[in-house]
Design a protein around this motif. Structure first.
Motif, PDB file in Angstrom:
ATOM      1  N   VAL A 340       0.857  -1.182   0.000  1.00 54.77           N
ATOM      2  CA  VAL A 340       0.000   0.000   0.000  1.00 54.77           C
ATOM      3  C   VAL A 340       0.894   1.233   0.000  1.00 54.77           C
ATOM      4  CG1 VAL A 340      -1.806   1.280   1.218  1.00 54.77           C
ATOM      5  CG2 VAL A 340      -1.794  -1.225   1.285  1.00 54.77           C
ATOM      6  N   ARG A 341       0.686   2.149  -0.927  1.00 55.03           N
ATOM      7  CA  ARG A 341       1.503   3.356  -1.021  1.00 55.03           C
ATOM      8  C   ARG A 341       1.024   4.398  -0.016  1.00 55.03           C
ATOM      9  NH1 ARG A 341       4.610   4.768  -5.526  1.00 55.03           N
ATOM     10  NH2 ARG A 341       5.995   6.488  -4.926  1.00 55.03           N
ATOM     11  N   SER A 342       1.963   5.026   0.701  1.00 53.30           N
ATOM     12  CA  SER A 342       1.625   6.058   1.684  1.00 53.30           C
ATOM     13  C   SER A 342       2.795   7.030   1.810  1.00 53.30           C
ATOM     14  CB  SER A 342       1.296   5.418   3.050  1.00 53.30           C
ATOM     15  OG  SER A 342       0.883   6.404   3.981  1.00 53.30           O
ATOM     16  N   ASP A 343       3.019   7.832   0.761  1.00 49.62           N
ATOM     17  CA  ASP A 343       4.163   8.736   0.725  1.00 49.62           C
ATOM     18  C   ASP A 343       4.045   9.854   1.762  1.00 49.62           C
ATOM     19  OD1 ASP A 343       4.996   7.213  -1.371  1.00 49.62           O
ATOM     20  OD2 ASP A 343       4.804   8.773  -2.898  1.00 49.62           O
ATOM     21  N   ILE A 344       5.198  10.308   2.273  1.00 46.70           N
ATOM     22  CA  ILE A 344       5.260  11.495   3.122  1.00 46.70           C
ATOM     23  C   ILE A 344       5.412  12.703   2.209  1.00 46.70           C
ATOM     24  CG2 ILE A 344       6.512  12.687   4.949  1.00 46.70           C
ATOM     25  CD1 ILE A 344       7.498   9.954   5.903  1.00 46.70           C
ATOM     26  N   PRO A 345       4.514  13.689   2.276  1.00 47.36           N
ATOM     27  CA  PRO A 345       4.576  14.821   1.350  1.00 47.36           C
ATOM     28  C   PRO A 345       5.850  15.647   1.509  1.00 47.36           C
ATOM     29  CG  PRO A 345       2.435  14.711   2.455  1.00 47.36           C
ATOM     30  CD  PRO A 345       3.338  13.754   3.165  1.00 47.36           C
ATOM     31  N   ALA A 346       6.249  16.307   0.436  1.00 52.64           N
ATOM     32  CA  ALA A 346       7.343  17.265   0.492  1.00 52.64           C
ATOM     33  C   ALA A 346       6.935  18.431   1.394  1.00 52.64           C
ATOM     34  CB  ALA A 346       7.670  17.765  -0.909  1.00 52.64           C
ATOM     35  N   LEU A 347       7.951  19.054   2.034  1.00 52.63           N
ATOM     36  CA  LEU A 347       7.688  20.110   3.008  1.00 52.63           C
ATOM     37  C   LEU A 347       8.693  21.240   2.845  1.00 52.63           C
ATOM     38  CD1 LEU A 347       6.628  21.378   5.693  1.00 52.63           C
ATOM     39  CD2 LEU A 347       8.164  19.797   6.900  1.00 52.63           C
ATOM     40  N   LEU A 348       8.187  22.476   2.796  1.00 53.06           N
ATOM     41  CA  LEU A 348       9.017  23.672   2.812  1.00 53.06           C
ATOM     42  C   LEU A 348       8.753  24.431   4.105  1.00 53.06           C
ATOM     43  CD1 LEU A 348      10.906  25.797   1.474  1.00 53.06           C
ATOM     44  CD2 LEU A 348       8.820  26.865   0.554  1.00 53.06           C
ATOM     45  N   THR A 349       9.810  24.771   4.847  1.00 46.57           N
ATOM     46  CA  THR A 349       9.680  25.613   6.035  1.00 46.57           C
ATOM     47  C   THR A 349      10.548  26.842   5.854  1.00 46.57           C
ATOM     48  OG1 THR A 349      11.516  24.686   7.330  1.00 46.57           O
ATOM     49  CG2 THR A 349       9.417  23.512   7.408  1.00 46.57           C
ATOM     50  N   VAL A 350      10.012  27.986   6.232  1.00 42.72           N
ATOM     51  CA  VAL A 350      10.774  29.240   6.226  1.00 42.72           C
ATOM     52  C   VAL A 350      10.534  29.929   7.563  1.00 42.72           C
ATOM     53  CG1 VAL A 350      10.741  29.552   3.728  1.00 42.72           C
ATOM     54  CG2 VAL A 350       8.877  30.471   5.108  1.00 42.72           C
ATOM     55  N   GLY A 351      11.549  30.626   8.048  1.00 40.00           N
ATOM     56  CA  GLY A 351      11.402  31.284   9.336  1.00 40.00           C
ATOM     57  C   GLY A 351      12.300  32.491   9.470  1.00 40.00           C
ATOM     58  N   ALA A 352      11.944  33.336  10.430  1.00 40.17           N
ATOM     59  CA  ALA A 352      12.748  34.511  10.738  1.00 40.17           C
ATOM     60  C   ALA A 352      12.729  34.733  12.242  1.00 40.17           C
ATOM     61  CB  ALA A 352      12.211  35.747  10.015  1.00 40.17           C
ATOM     62  N   GLN A 353      13.858  35.169  12.769  1.00 40.17           N
ATOM     63  CA  GLN A 353      13.966  35.492  14.195  1.00 40.17           C
ATOM     64  C   GLN A 353      14.593  36.877  14.348  1.00 40.17           C
ATOM     65  OE1 GLN A 353      15.110  32.528  17.379  1.00 40.17           O
ATOM     66  NE2 GLN A 353      16.945  33.805  17.473  1.00 40.17           N
TER      67      GLN A 353
END
Length: 483
Positions: A340-353
Motif C-alpha cells: 500500500v503506497r503512503s508517501d510522506i509529502p514534500a515540506l518547505l519551512t521558512v522562518g525569521a527570528q
C-alpha cells in the motif's frame, strides 16, 4: 459490496489518524520538547535546530552538542453523527450517535546531536518519531461500520429492518526517523545544509465487526434458511417437470412459480448470511524510505532567516495480515504480502527570528506541505496543508527563560476527502513553557501545548450528517548539553 470495499480500504488508510502531536498529514514537526514552549523554531540557533533549522547548526559554539527529549501526547477524536437509519439499531434506537477514539502516546523520545568541527564545517544527527507515535482506539467502532450494516440490511430487505452489531477498531503508527547531515558556512553569516533521513515505518491495525444480526438472526440462521429455501426450490422445480410431463400445464406453471419464489428467498437469505458474517482485520505494515533534505541560514544583524526543504518520501507499506477470508476476498490489495503506497509529502519551512535586545527574541515561521503530490494521500479534491507560527521568548534572569507561541494549522480537506478513519481537523495550538540554565553547558526545557480544533460539519455520501473535531494536549521536557 462496494461500500464494504470502501470501508476496508479506509481502515487501512488510517496512517494519518494516529499522529498526536503537530504538523502535516504524515509529518510531525514537533521533534523536541523545546517546540512545546515556543513552536516557532524554523530560524532558531539551538541544538533542536538539528531538525527545524539544520543549516543554523553552523552558528553554535565549537564542540559537541546533545539534546535528549521526552514528550507525552493525549488526543481524542470525536464524531457526532446523525442518520435516521440508526434508529433501526435494536440496541440503541436513536438517530444520533457519538463515536470517540482515544490516542495516547505516553513516550515520544528524540535525540539531537551536533558537532561543530570548526568555523566552516558541522555535522549533525538525530533520532525522532517523525510521524504518528501512538495508538488510537475506537472501542465502539466507527459510523461507517453502522452505515454499512444498516444500509445493507435495508437494501437486502427492501425496507428498514432492525439490526445490531458489535464493532471496534485500533490503529497504531510509528514513522521513526534517523537523520544525518552536514552544514557548511560559506561566509561568516551564511551557511547551507545537506542531509538525508531514513524513515522506518511500522503500522498496525486490528478491528472487528461481530455479532451482526438483521431481523434478530445471524449468519448461521440465514445460512440454514437459505439452504432450506434452496431445497424447497429444487423440490418445486422437480414437481413442475413432472406436472409438465403429465400434461398438467396449470399445475406445472404453479409449481414453477413457487420454485422461483423459493430461489429468490434462498438468494435473499444467502445475501443476509454473507452480510452477517464476522469481519476480522489484523494487518501489520512496514516500509523504509529516504528523505533528502536541504537548508540555508542567513544572519543579518539582529535578524536571522532560514529555510529548509524536505523532498517527498516514497513509502511503500508491505502487509503482514491474518484477516478473515471475507476481508481478503473483498480487498486483496490488503491481504498478506500486498503493498500500500503512503508517501510522506514534500515540506518547505521558512522562518525569521528578530532579537531587538540580547534578552528578547521574537520569531515567525511558515510551513507548506505538497499533500496532493504524495501518492496514497488522503486529500484528493481539497488543497495542500499550510501552517503559520509565531513565538516569543525572553531571559528573565541569566538562568531562567520564559516563552510562549501559537501555531495555526490549516488542512485542505474537502468534504469529499473526509472519512471516519482519516480526518485531520484544522487547529490553533498554544504553547507555553520555559527553560532553566544550570550553567553554560546544560539547560533544561519544559513545555506544554494545547490545540483548539475547528469543527468540520458535512453530510457524507450515505446521507449521514457529520460533525468531526479533536482534542489534543502534549507535555514534554528536554535536556540540552554541550561538551
Amino acid at each position: 459490496m462496494k461500500k464494504l470495499k470502501f470501508i476496508c480500504s479506509a481502515i487501512l488508510a488510517m496512517a494519518a489518524t494516529v499522529s498526536a502531536t503537530a504538523g502535516g498529514l504524515l509529518t510531525n514537526t514537533n521533534q523536541n520538547a523545546t517546540f512545546l514552549r515556543n513552536p516557532a523554531r524554523d530560524a532558531s540557533i539551538a541544538i533542536d535546530g538539528v531538525y527545524s533549522n539544520p543549516a543554523g547548526v553552523a552558528f553554535l559554539p565549537h564542540g559537541l552538542h546533545l539534546s535528549v527529549s521526552w514528550q507525552a501526547a493525549f488526543q481524542k477524536r470525536q464524531m457526532d453523527v446523525q442518520n435516521n437509519l440508526f434508529m433501526m439499531n435494536s440496541s440503541n434506537q436513536s438517530n444520533t450517535r457519538k463515536f470517540e477514539g482515544e490516542a495516547i502516546a505516553p513516550v515520544i523520545p528524540s535525540l539531537q546531536a551536533a558537532y561543530v568541527i570548526n568555523d566552516k564545517w558541522s555535522l549533525s544527527a538525530q533520532f525522532a518519531v517523525g510521524g504518528g507515535g501512538g495508538k488510537c482506539e475506537f472501542n465502539d467502532g466507527l459510523p461507517m461500520f453502522e452505515e454499512m450494516i444498516g444500509g445493507a440490511a435495508y437494501k437486502t430487505a427492501g425496507t428498514p429492518v432492525p439490526y445490531s452489531l458489535n464493532q471496534n477498531l485500533t490503529g497504531e503508527q510509528y514513522f521513526y526517523g534517523i537523520q544525518l547531515g552536514g552544514t557548511y558556512k560559506i561566509v561568516d553569516n551564511l551557511s547551507v545544509f545537506g542531509g538525508v533521513r531514513g524513515v522506518i515505518a511500522s503500522c498496525g491495525y486490528e478491528g472487528a465487526i461481530t455479532g451482526i444480526k438483521v431481523n434478530g438472526m445471524g449468519s448461521a440462521e440465514y445460512s440454514a434458511l437459505s439452504q432450506q429455501a434452496a431445497g424447497a426450490a429444487q423440490q418445486y422445480a422437480a414437481a413442475a417437470e413432472q406436472y409438465a410431463a403429465a400434461g398438467l400445464a396449470a399445475e406445472a406453471a404453479q409449481a414453477a412459480a413457487a420454485a422461483q419464489q423459493y430461489v429468490a428467498a434462498a438468494t435473499q437469505a444467502g445475501t443476509a448470511a454473507v452480510l452477517t458474517q464476522d469481519y476480522l482485520l489484523d494487518c501489520s505494515q512496514s516500509a523504509f524510505g529516504i528523505t533528502p533534505i536541504i537548508g540555508v541560514d542567513w544572519k543579518l544583524g539582529k535578524w536571522n532567516f532560514a529555510a529548509k526543504y524536505e523532498f517527498r518520501t516514497k513509502i511503500n507499506l508491505e502487509n503482514e495480515s491474518t484477516n478473515s477470508a471475507n476481508v481478503d476476498a473483498l480487498m486483496p490489495a490488503y491481504a498478506d504480502g500486498a503493498k500500500v503506497r503512503s508517501d510522506i509529502p514534500a515540506l518547505l519551512t521558512v522562518g525569521a527570528q528578530y532579537e531587538p535586545i540580547s534578552a528578547l527574541r521574537a520569531s515567525v515561521g511558515f510551513h507548506y506541505y505538497w499533500d496532493k503530490d504524495a501518492k496514497g494521500t488522503a486529500i484528493k479534491n481539497g488543497d495542500n496543508t499550510w501552517e503559520a507560527i509565531i513565538g516569543v521568548e525572553g531571559d528573565i534572569t541569566k538562568n531562567v527563560l520564559l516563552s510562549f507561541g501559537m501555531q495555526r494549522t490549516n488542512y485542505g480537506f474537502d468534504d469529499s476527502d473526509m472519512a471516519d478513519t482519516n480526518f485531520n481537523i484544522s487547529s490553533t495550538a498554544f504553547c507555553i513553557g520555559g527553560a532553566y540554565k544550570f550553567n553554560e553547558n546544560m539547560k533544561l526545557n519544559i513545555g506544554y501545548m494545547h490545540s483548539f480544533y475547528d469543527n468540520h460539519e458535512f453530510t457524507n455520501a450515505n446521507g449521514t450528517a457529520c460533525d468531526y473535531t479533536r482534542k489534543n494536549d502534549v507535555v514534554g521536557v528536554s535536556l540540552d548539553m554541550k561538551f
